[in-house]
Design an enzyme around this catalytic site. Structure first.
Site, PDB file in Angstrom:
ATOM      1  CD  GLN A 154      38.953  41.994  44.379  1.00 11.65           C
ATOM      2  OE1 GLN A 154      39.082  43.128  44.807  1.00 11.65           O
ATOM      3  NE2 GLN A 154      39.858  41.712  43.402  1.00 11.65           N
ATOM      4  CG  ASP A 201      30.244  38.103  37.497  1.00 10.61           C
ATOM      5  OD1 ASP A 201      30.596  36.941  37.830  1.00 10.61           O
ATOM      6  OD2 ASP A 201      31.085  38.724  36.981  1.00 10.61           O
ATOM      7  CG  HIS A 221      34.084  41.894  47.508  1.00 12.57           C
ATOM      8  ND1 HIS A 221      34.684  42.677  46.614  1.00 12.57           N
ATOM      9  CD2 HIS A 221      34.664  41.886  48.639  1.00 12.57           C
ATOM     10  CE1 HIS A 221      35.768  43.148  47.212  1.00 12.57           C
ATOM     11  NE2 HIS A 221      35.765  42.753  48.237  1.00 12.57           N
ATOM     12  CB  CYS A 257      12.085  38.181  54.625  1.00 13.56           C
ATOM     13  SG  CYS A 257      12.333  36.629  55.373  1.00 13.56           S
ATOM     14  CB  THR A 296      41.524  42.714  40.723  1.00 14.20           C
ATOM     15  OG1 THR A 296      41.284  43.800  41.902  1.00 14.20           O
ATOM     16  CG2 THR A 296      42.807  42.121  41.196  1.00 14.20           C
ATOM     17  CB  ALA A 298      41.308  38.571  31.544  1.00 12.34           C
TER      18      ALA A 298
HETATM   19  N1  LIG Z   1      31.289  41.479  37.566  1.00 12.41           N
HETATM   20  C1  LIG Z   1      31.278  41.763  38.949  1.00 12.41           C
HETATM   21  O1  LIG Z   1      30.943  41.082  39.601  1.00 12.41           O
HETATM   22  C2  LIG Z   1      31.502  43.125  39.190  1.00 12.41           C
HETATM   23  C3  LIG Z   1      31.778  44.122  38.358  1.00 12.41           C
HETATM   24  C4  LIG Z   1      32.138  45.509  38.780  1.00 12.41           C
HETATM   25  C5  LIG Z   1      32.519  45.613  40.118  1.00 12.41           C
HETATM   26  N2  LIG Z   1      32.577  44.549  40.960  1.00 12.41           N
HETATM   27  C6  LIG Z   1      33.063  44.836  42.361  1.00 12.41           C
HETATM   28  O2  LIG Z   1      33.668  46.113  42.216  1.00 12.41           O
HETATM   29  C7  LIG Z   1      34.894  45.956  43.129  1.00 12.41           C
HETATM   30  C8  LIG Z   1      36.122  46.781  42.249  1.00 12.41           C
HETATM   31  O3  LIG Z   1      37.239  45.985  42.489  1.00 12.41           O
HETATM   32  P1  LIG Z   1      37.920  45.434  41.017  1.00 12.41           P
HETATM   33  O4  LIG Z   1      39.343  45.356  41.212  1.00 12.41           O
HETATM   34  O5  LIG Z   1      37.333  43.850  40.932  1.00 12.41           O
HETATM   35  O6  LIG Z   1      37.374  46.179  39.724  1.00 12.41           O
HETATM   36  P2  LIG Z   1      37.806  47.534  39.161  1.00 12.41           P
HETATM   37  O7  LIG Z   1      36.579  47.942  38.405  1.00 12.41           O
HETATM   38  O8  LIG Z   1      38.513  48.339  40.045  1.00 12.41           O
HETATM   39  O9  LIG Z   1      39.199  47.128  38.108  1.00 12.41           O
HETATM   40  C9  LIG Z   1      39.066  46.323  37.171  1.00 12.41           C
HETATM   41  C10 LIG Z   1      40.450  46.025  36.383  1.00 12.41           C
HETATM   42  O10 LIG Z   1      40.211  45.039  35.310  1.00 12.41           O
HETATM   43  C11 LIG Z   1      41.083  45.719  34.408  1.00 12.41           C
HETATM   44  N3  LIG Z   1      40.426  45.113  33.317  1.00 12.41           N
HETATM   45  C12 LIG Z   1      39.380  45.607  32.333  1.00 12.41           C
HETATM   46  N4  LIG Z   1      38.799  44.909  31.566  1.00 12.41           N
HETATM   47  C13 LIG Z   1      40.047  43.823  31.341  1.00 12.41           C
HETATM   48  C14 LIG Z   1      39.968  42.852  30.693  1.00 12.41           C
HETATM   49  N5  LIG Z   1      39.557  42.538  29.576  1.00 12.41           N
HETATM   50  N6  LIG Z   1      41.003  41.881  31.048  1.00 12.41           N
HETATM   51  C15 LIG Z   1      42.026  42.130  31.820  1.00 12.41           C
HETATM   52  N7  LIG Z   1      42.040  43.186  32.745  1.00 12.41           N
HETATM   53  C16 LIG Z   1      40.860  43.982  32.588  1.00 12.41           C
HETATM   54  C17 LIG Z   1      41.222  47.222  34.454  1.00 12.41           C
HETATM   55  O11 LIG Z   1      42.421  47.720  34.002  1.00 12.41           O
HETATM   56  C18 LIG Z   1      41.123  47.281  36.049  1.00 12.41           C
HETATM   57  O12 LIG Z   1      42.482  47.192  36.544  1.00 12.41           O
HETATM   58  C19 LIG Z   1      35.137  44.570  43.592  1.00 12.41           C
HETATM   59  O13 LIG Z   1      35.187  44.515  44.834  1.00 12.41           O
HETATM   60  C20 LIG Z   1      33.782  43.586  42.841  1.00 12.41           C
HETATM   61  O14 LIG Z   1      33.241  43.238  44.053  1.00 12.41           O
HETATM   62  C21 LIG Z   1      32.261  43.366  40.685  1.00 12.41           C
HETATM   63 ZN   LIG Z   2      13.025  37.407  57.529  1.00 11.61          ZN
END
Ligand SMILES: NC(=O)c1ccc[n+]([C@@H]2O[C@H](COP(=O)([O-])OP(=O)(O)OC[C@H]3O[C@@H](n4cnc5c(N)ncnc54)[C@H](O)[C@@H]3O)[C@@H](O)[C@H]2O)c1
Ligand SMILES: [Zn+2]
Length: 249
Positions: free
Chosen positions: A100, A103, A118, A147, A187, A230
């Site tokens: 999701q 980045d 996403h 563009c 997530t 993680a």
């Molecule tokens: N890095 C990115 O690209 C980024 C950053 C923020 C949000 N998003 C977007 O946000 C939306 C939200 O959903 P989501 O569930 O991905 O994010 P979220 O922010 O809702 O949840 C993050 C989850 O990660 C857990 N977490 C935090 N640090 C952790 C670690 N070090 N190890 C393991 N778990 C950890 C939290 O407990 C939480 O459950 C997604 O659709 C995504 O596209 C993306």
């Molecule tokens: Zn265009």
């Protein structure tokens, strides 16, 4: 952290493995999650910025926020959690990653069998023609960027209230519908339709493992909930898998 022999047996290299990741996998790379305390930008909440309405009414503000996020990500590196998932792709002949995250860190870590459900904030899309191009300027040269056709470019990501790409979704349903093992990492599992993937996998009879620093809404559904960071849990898990199956397929 206890990782049982039973759990390691589920990670036989002959298994069809799907990994599903969210913002938590990138937290240890210094990228804020949305729902965490540091998920705010200025005084805005994500729900106020990551929407088609916000972009229509104030594309400059939305792009300033993305420019800020791209700046953080450009400075960041994949962490040991990303690296462990990239190594899993090498170990399991049948492997898929659904993320999701927008980045691009999984690609930088070396994963190639990947669905960025996403989108990706290094890609920009013309709002008029729908054409997509890569752009790695940090900071952006113009805000908002445009563009060649004169129309605005937007981040090629899925905003709140928008549907996911049909092809990405169909491929995700396919791999989830066939997997033996689903590993859900970092997530909160509340954003649909991705939040329904674990249940789909469970119904099909797959073994479910979750890695999160705290319990989530799917903790009661999964077979093993590994509470921890993680970047620590995944390398430990990978180490045991490699030890158990060294030289065997
Ligand atoms: N890095 C990115 O690209 C980024 C950053 C923020 C949000 N998003 C977007 O946000 C939306 C939200 O959903 P989501 O569930 O991905 O994010 P979220 O922010 O809702 O949840 C993050 C989850 O990660 C857990 N977490 C935090 N640090 C952790 C670690 N070090 N190890 C393991 N778990 C950890 C939290 O407990 C939480 O459950 C997604 O659709 C995504 O596209 C993306
Ligand atoms: Zn265009």
């Amino acid at each position: 952290m206890e990782l049982s022999d039973n759990l390691i047996r589920e990670f036989r290299p002959s298994k069809k493995v799907v990994v599903l990741t969210g913002a938590g996998i990138s937290a240890e790379s210094g990228i804020p999650t949305f729902r965490g305390e540091d998920g705010l930008w200025k005084r805005y909440r994500v729900e106020e910025l990551a929407t088609p309405y916000a972009f229509q009414t104030n594309p400059k503000l939305v792009w300033e926020w993305y420019d800020w996020r791209r700046g953080i990500i450009a400075e960041a590196e994949p962490n040991p959690g990303h690296t462990a998932i990239a190594e899993m792709e090498q170990i399991f002949p049948d492997f898929f990653l659904i993320t999701q995250n927008v980045d691009g860190l999984h690609r930088r870590a070396g994963n190639s069998e990947i669905i960025e459900i996403h989108g990706n904030l290094w890609q920009l899309r013309c709002v008029k023609e729908g054409t997509v191009r890569e752009n790695y300027h940090v900071p952006l040269l113009d805000i908002p960027p445009t563009c060649e056709c004169g129309a605005l470019l937007r981040p090629h990501v899925v905003w709140f209230g928008e549907s996911l790409d049909k092809e990405d979704l169909a491929r995700s349903y396919n791999v989830i519908g066939e997997c033996d093992l689903l590993l859900v990492v970092g997530t909160s599992a509340v954003v649909q339709p991705v939040a329904s993937f674990p249940l789909m996998a469970k119904r099909r009879g797959a073994f479910l493992v979750e890695v999160n620093k705290e319990p989530t809404p799917i903790s009661s559904l999964v077979d093993e909930s590994l509470i921890g960071k993680a970047g620590e849990v995944l390398p430990a898990l990978l180490g045991l898998i490699k030890e158990a199956y060294r030289g065997r397929q």
